[in-house]
Every structure is written in C-alpha cells, then in structure tokens.
Design a protein around this motif. Structure first.
Motif, mmCIF file in Angstrom:
data_model
loop_
_atom_site.group_PDB
_atom_site.id
_atom_site.type_symbol
_atom_site.label_atom_id
_atom_site.label_comp_id
_atom_site.label_asym_id
_atom_site.label_seq_id
_atom_site.Cartn_x
_atom_site.Cartn_y
_atom_site.Cartn_z
ATOM 1 N N ALA A 202 0.895 -1.182 0.065
ATOM 2 C CA ALA A 202 0.036 -0.150 0.127
ATOM 3 C C ALA A 202 0.840 1.353 -0.016
ATOM 4 N N ALA A 203 2.011 1.228 0.554
ATOM 5 C CA ALA A 203 2.812 2.244 0.612
ATOM 6 C C ALA A 203 3.792 2.497 -0.538
ATOM 7 N N VAL A 204 3.789 1.613 -1.374
ATOM 8 C CA VAL A 204 4.594 1.611 -2.640
ATOM 9 C C VAL A 204 3.975 2.449 -3.839
ATOM 10 N N PHE A 207 1.786 0.795 -6.750
ATOM 11 C CA PHE A 207 0.565 0.040 -6.740
ATOM 12 C C PHE A 207 -0.441 1.092 -6.445
ATOM 13 N N THR A 208 -1.194 1.181 -7.480
ATOM 14 C CA THR A 208 -2.283 2.379 -7.347
ATOM 15 C C THR A 208 -3.634 1.622 -6.855
ATOM 16 N N ASP A 209 -3.567 0.336 -6.671
ATOM 17 C CA ASP A 209 -4.987 -0.266 -6.405
ATOM 18 C C ASP A 209 -4.625 -1.295 -5.298
ATOM 19 N N PRO A 210 -4.239 -1.032 -4.167
ATOM 20 C CA PRO A 210 -3.446 -2.215 -3.373
ATOM 21 C C PRO A 210 -4.710 -3.205 -2.794
ATOM 22 N N ALA A 211 -5.882 -2.696 -2.619
ATOM 23 C CA ALA A 211 -7.070 -3.341 -2.181
ATOM 24 C C ALA A 211 -7.661 -4.385 -3.332
ATOM 25 N N LYS A 212 -7.101 -4.204 -4.501
ATOM 26 C CA LYS A 212 -7.639 -5.208 -5.689
ATOM 27 C C LYS A 212 -7.678 -6.597 -5.332
ATOM 28 N N GLU A 213 -8.590 -6.982 -5.659
ATOM 29 C CA GLU A 213 -8.536 -8.731 -5.478
ATOM 30 C C GLU A 213 -7.760 -9.100 -6.956
ATOM 31 N N ALA A 214 -6.837 -9.955 -6.643
ATOM 32 C CA ALA A 214 -5.904 -10.036 -7.889
ATOM 33 C C ALA A 214 -6.646 -11.102 -8.862
ATOM 34 N N ASN A 215 -7.724 -11.887 -8.683
ATOM 35 C CA ASN A 215 -8.146 -12.523 -9.620
ATOM 36 C C ASN A 215 -9.204 -11.619 -10.736
ATOM 37 N N LEU A 320 6.181 5.950 -10.181
ATOM 38 C CA LEU A 320 5.173 5.388 -10.989
ATOM 39 C C LEU A 320 5.447 6.351 -12.293
ATOM 40 N N GLN A 321 5.742 7.709 -12.176
ATOM 41 C CA GLN A 321 6.033 8.172 -13.498
ATOM 42 C C GLN A 321 7.018 7.617 -14.505
ATOM 43 N N ALA A 322 7.948 7.135 -13.769
ATOM 44 C CA ALA A 322 9.018 6.148 -14.641
ATOM 45 C C ALA A 322 8.547 5.313 -15.219
ATOM 46 N N LEU A 323 7.622 4.245 -14.461
ATOM 47 C CA LEU A 323 7.202 3.279 -15.064
ATOM 48 C C LEU A 323 6.216 3.524 -16.428
ATOM 49 N N LYS A 324 5.477 4.572 -16.031
ATOM 50 C CA LYS A 324 4.523 4.988 -17.311
ATOM 51 C C LYS A 324 5.359 5.569 -18.338
ATOM 52 N N ASP A 325 6.474 6.420 -18.180
ATOM 53 C CA ASP A 325 7.441 6.719 -19.347
ATOM 54 C C ASP A 325 8.047 5.588 -19.815
ATOM 55 N N TRP A 326 8.761 4.646 -19.088
ATOM 56 C CA TRP A 326 9.366 3.791 -19.804
ATOM 57 C C TRP A 326 9.160 2.238 -19.169
#
Length: 367
Positions: A202-204, A207-215, A320-326
């Motif tokens: 949650a603090a990373v 991960f923009t939706d840490p409560a998401k159910e993985a399935n 998160l921005q770096a991941l979006k850029d690359w």
C-alpha cells in the motif's frame, strides 16, 4: 487477377511457415509444429509424463555451465548453490536476470525462450515426448482457490493443492509434494492462496490499487481486451500485461508461496520477498506459457503485430511516472538482433529467433 492474389497469399503463408533461420550456424525449419494445449485437455498419462519430467530435472546434478552475469548487489540473491539440482540451476537463471527481463524489452522474448528451453531440457535429458502445456487462468478467475488444477491430489498425475499453513504452506499432495528446491534455502515448494496480495504494498507508489482482488486482473474480459489491443503497439501491449497489478503479476501473487517470492521458513535475515525464485514452482512455466499464448494470439491476430517489437534494456521502477514513461525499459534500446541472455545454460539466440513460434528455432503453436 483474383486467382493470382490468392496464390500470392498462399505462397506467402507457406514461406512464412517454412521459413529458414540460422541458429548456432545451422539452418532450422519448422514443418510439424507441436501443439500446446491447456492442462485440462491433457490425458492422465500426458499429465503424469509432464510431472515426471519436471521431477527428473530436479534429480539431475548441478551444471557447472551456469554463469550468472548480474552483480548480486543488484539482483539481491544468494550465491549459486553447487549442491543444488539442475532444476535449481534453471531457477537461478530467472533469479540472476530478474532486473533485466522484467519491465524491459526482454520480458516477452525471454520468457518465450525460457519455457522453450525447459521443454527442450525435459525432452533431451528426461525423455519427455509431449508438447508443453499451459494454464488458461482466465477460466479459473472466478474461483481460483477451487480450480480443478488445485483439487487433483493424485501422486502421479496431479499438481497438488494449496500448502499446509502449519507447515509453511508446503504442498502436501500431488506430483510435486516432494519437490525440494534450493533457493533461497532448501524447502518443499509452497502455495498460499492470497486473494488480496497487494495490500502489503500500500505504501509503494507503483501499486495504485492495493486493495484489488488479484483475480479481477485475469478474467476472460481482460484477456479479450489484450487480444484486441492496438495492432502493432508492442509497448502498450506489454504494459497492459505487466503493470504491477496486471495479469502477469496477479497470477504470481494470488498463488502465493514460491510463485510470489515469499521467503520460506529458515531463510536468512537478508532474504528479500521478491519473485526472483518464483520459477521454483513448476506452475510458473504453465503461467508463462499462458502469457506467451496471449502474446502469440495477439501477434497472429493482425499482420502488423507479428513482428512488432520495441523495448529498452534498462528497467526503471523508481517511480510511478518512470514506469509510465518507460513501461518496457529505457535506453540502450534492444533490437530484433539483441541476444537473449541464458547464463551459460542454453545456447543463446536473438529476439528475432523467438518472434515467430514456427520460424525454425521455435516450432510450436497453441490450440
């Protein structure tokens, strides 16, 4: 005129199917591709043969050819355990190259190469005669915990169920109940169903939706959206598959245990929970065969996608921005002629060699 157009298409298809490639200096051709089928479509003897071949690799000794290439201060993994098995060596490739093969342009090509290399080892070293199966996780997204795959406890042909919480979630039944692996410490493979595996992150920021159910990330609708992705947009297609809460990582994390990189009991204090040693779990290769199938299906859905490729060689997960850029790596860029690393364990080939699954080096299709 229409007849000539039709003939040209036929000749093109035949040429594509029978194309020659140079692998290790020898011409290879694919004339009778094997057909990869979903695990549930295999016969009981076929399932038993696959499980036996994996266990066979785990009984073979360490191969001194293993030559890690990433500094361990970067990979954050233990040193090679020379008392481990050949299966452990296969796992170590994934551990060592982890930062180079995820969120870079190597993601799809490497894992296609990796699954094929394991299949080849099963055939050459353990007499396996079948095609490599895959797990269509979209069929089980509605109820992964009760999937038929995890309810087959047969000691010869079953994959076994979820691990026992009282025994560090080690698998207690099925064909892999005695599969002991070396990394990060010696243990029996583990499975720990976890519906909301992203809560600890949650603090990373990634991960923009840490409560998401993985399935929810690998439903039939999600797979359909991937197959309908913009033709030729390889970068966007990879980003949709590999984003932190996407299909690829969600399958890893919902199974928990080894596939999610949970440190087993007895691990050293510096063990970092991470999916570097996720390949301990044989289902890793089922999972990545399905990831490969989705890429295969997208490639073959539109001519613009078959050879679509673009990606960098440097992972950037600093924000998160770096991941979006690359989303699939920064420069230096990879090309179709870039070599796929194999840590000395398998003959190295180029990305070009694995782009077409019937191109010669590879020779398989999906049902």
């Amino acid at each position: 005129m229409l007849g000539l157009v039709h003939l040209s298409k036929v000749f093109f298809s035949v040429a594509l199917f029978l194309c020659l490639v140079e692998v290790g200096g020898e011409a290879a051709t694919c004339t009778h591709p094997s057909v990869r089928r979903e695990w549930r479509k295999l016969t009981i003897p076929q399932r038993a043969e696959w499980i036996a071949a994996i266990n066979c690799l785990a009984k073979l000794p360490h191969d001194d050819a293993l030559a890690p290439r990433v500094n361990r201060s970067i990979s954050n993994i233990p040193p090679v355990n020379t008392s481990g098995s050949y299966w452990d060596d296969i796992v170590y490739i994934h551990m060592d190259l982890n930062t180079r093969i995820h969120n870079t342009g190597f993601f799809f090509p490497f894992h296609r190469f990796y699954v094929n290399a394991v299949e080849t080892a099963m055939k050459e070293r353990c007499g396996y005669t079948g095609a490599f199966p895959y797990w269509d996780w979209s069929k089980d997204a509605h109820d992964v915990q009760n999937s038929p795959l995890f309810r087959d406890s047969d000691p010869i042909s079953g994959l076994g169920g979820w691990g026992d919480p009282a025994k560090d979630f080690q698998v207690q039944d099925g064909g892999f109940r005695r599969l002991e692996v070396a990394y990060p410490v010696s243990h029996i493979i583990r499975r720990n169903f976890t519906l909301q595996p992203f809560l600890p992150f949650a603090a990373v920021p990634l991960f923009t939706d840490p409560a998401k159910e993985a399935n929810a990330s690998f439903t039939p609708a999600v797979v359909r959206d991937l197959l309908e992705w913009v033709p030729g947009d390889f970068v966007g297609f990879q980003a949709a598959m590999e984003y932190p809460e996407g299909p690829h990582s969600s399958v890893h994390f919902i199974l928990g245990g080894d596939l999610s990189g949970e440190c087993p009991a007895g691990s050293p204090a510096d063990c970092i929970p991470q999916p570097t040693f996720s390949a301990n779990e044989p289902l890793f290769f089922f999972h990545h065969a399905m990831v490969d199938k989705v890429w295969f299906d997208w490639q073959n859905r539109n001519p613009a996608s078959l050879w679509a490729y673009k990606g960098g060689s440097v992972q950037n997960l600093t924000s998160l921005q770096a991941l979006k850029d690359w989303p699939n790596g920064m420069a230096p860029d990879l090309t179709l002629d870039s070599i796929i690393p194999a840590d000395g364990m398998f003959p190295e080939v180029t990305i070009r060699d694995v782009m077409n699954t019937t191109g010669g080096y590879l020779c398989y299709v999906y049902e």
